[in-house]
Scaffold this active site. Sequence first.
Site, mmCIF file in Angstrom:
data_model
loop_
_atom_site.group_PDB
_atom_site.id
_atom_site.type_symbol
_atom_site.label_atom_id
_atom_site.label_comp_id
_atom_site.label_asym_id
_atom_site.label_seq_id
_atom_site.Cartn_x
_atom_site.Cartn_y
_atom_site.Cartn_z
ATOM 1 N N HIS A 1 -34.974 -5.058 -134.172
ATOM 2 C CA HIS A 1 -36.580 -5.831 -134.481
ATOM 3 C C HIS A 1 -37.651 -4.924 -135.084
ATOM 4 O O HIS A 1 -37.437 -4.239 -135.324
ATOM 5 C CB HIS A 1 -36.822 -6.274 -132.889
ATOM 6 N N HIS B 1 -40.532 -3.093 -134.261
ATOM 7 C CA HIS B 1 -41.697 -2.113 -134.374
ATOM 8 C C HIS B 1 -41.140 -1.187 -134.857
ATOM 9 O O HIS B 1 -40.155 -0.662 -135.120
ATOM 10 C CB HIS B 1 -40.612 -1.722 -132.428
ATOM 11 N N ASP C 1 -40.581 2.368 -134.172
ATOM 12 C CA ASP C 1 -39.899 3.387 -133.307
ATOM 13 C C ASP C 1 -38.708 2.694 -133.298
ATOM 14 O O ASP C 1 -37.721 3.641 -133.331
ATOM 15 C CB ASP C 1 -40.018 3.743 -132.083
ATOM 16 N N HIS C 2 -38.084 1.731 -134.537
ATOM 17 C CA HIS C 2 -36.709 1.019 -134.709
ATOM 18 C C HIS C 2 -36.419 0.873 -135.799
ATOM 19 O O HIS C 2 -35.491 0.826 -136.803
ATOM 20 C CB HIS C 2 -36.915 0.069 -134.257
ATOM 21 N N HIS D 1 -38.872 -10.068 -126.718
ATOM 22 C CA HIS D 1 -39.607 -8.482 -126.877
ATOM 23 C C HIS D 1 -40.617 -9.398 -127.661
ATOM 24 O O HIS D 1 -42.041 -8.997 -127.975
ATOM 25 C CB HIS D 1 -38.407 -8.103 -126.993
ATOM 26 N N ASP E 1 -34.258 -3.686 -127.202
ATOM 27 C CA ASP E 1 -35.832 -3.079 -126.428
ATOM 28 C C ASP E 1 -35.186 -5.366 -125.702
ATOM 29 O O ASP E 1 -36.158 -5.174 -124.710
ATOM 30 C CB ASP E 1 -36.935 -2.974 -127.071
ATOM 31 N N HIS F 1 -33.537 2.298 -125.880
ATOM 32 C CA HIS F 1 -34.127 3.854 -124.856
ATOM 33 C C HIS F 1 -33.537 4.460 -124.011
ATOM 34 O O HIS F 1 -32.341 3.603 -123.296
ATOM 35 C CB HIS F 1 -35.277 3.519 -124.657
HETATM 36 ZN ZN LIG Z 1 -39.418 -2.694 -129.043
#
Ligand SMILES: [Zn+2]
Length: 254
Positions: free
Chosen positions: A53, A55, A57-58, A111, A128, A166
Amino acid sequence: MLEVVPLPAFTDNYIWTLRDARSAAVVDPGDARPVLDYLAREGLALAAILATHHHPDHVGGIAELVAAHEAPVFGPKGEPIPALTHPVGEGDSAEIPALGATFSVLEIPGHTRAHVAYYGLGSLFCGDTLFACGCGRVFEGTPAQMLASLQKLAALPDATKVYCGHEYTLANIRFARAVEPGNALLAAREARAQALRDAGKPTLPSTLGEERATNPFLRCAEPAVVESANKYLGARAADPVRVFAAIREWKNKS
Ligand SMILES: [Zn+2]
């Protein structure tokens, strides 16, 4: 034989790296640096990047990775994934010939609106959406979508290894114990997770069998979970979606 190696990033992300002796594919490289260092140290070619996805941080490391190593980038169609070369959705597959690996793509919105998971080799890379003993926040979808996505993942075989994005496991188990205080498996799971963290090791992967037995978000029809949701709401939750939404909201506030 493929090996799956966690490369820690930021405070609690894992960049899952599938490798053999020559090549590696990475899932959700939020940061390029740990991947570049690992590839250089191990003398590996980058075979593919899989994004679950959008985001940061990915996906934040993708542009820098493909600038240094030419590689296909798989990611959900319908989300802004940097350098995306292979937009994928339900029923598609992600083939990584260098590793002899093929993953089925599952759409699991909630998400984010087009979040995907990659399933193959008895392993699930689910970003996530499903966490060890928890689930992601519902940012772009609805609780009904998120619950349906979790149920889709829960239908995979018990032995499926769950690689999520995570290290949230211990906090998730503590919350799960509040939701389902009578579930003895949770105390055992907490002890195992604590021992791993004390030894500086990831608590992942878990298995889907373990998630079905202890993850409250996969147990929205269990009487004890329904009862806790009712207590939180001060009313009777009419259906599993309402139960899910109640415990998700409770978790957000805890
Ligand atoms: Zn995420």
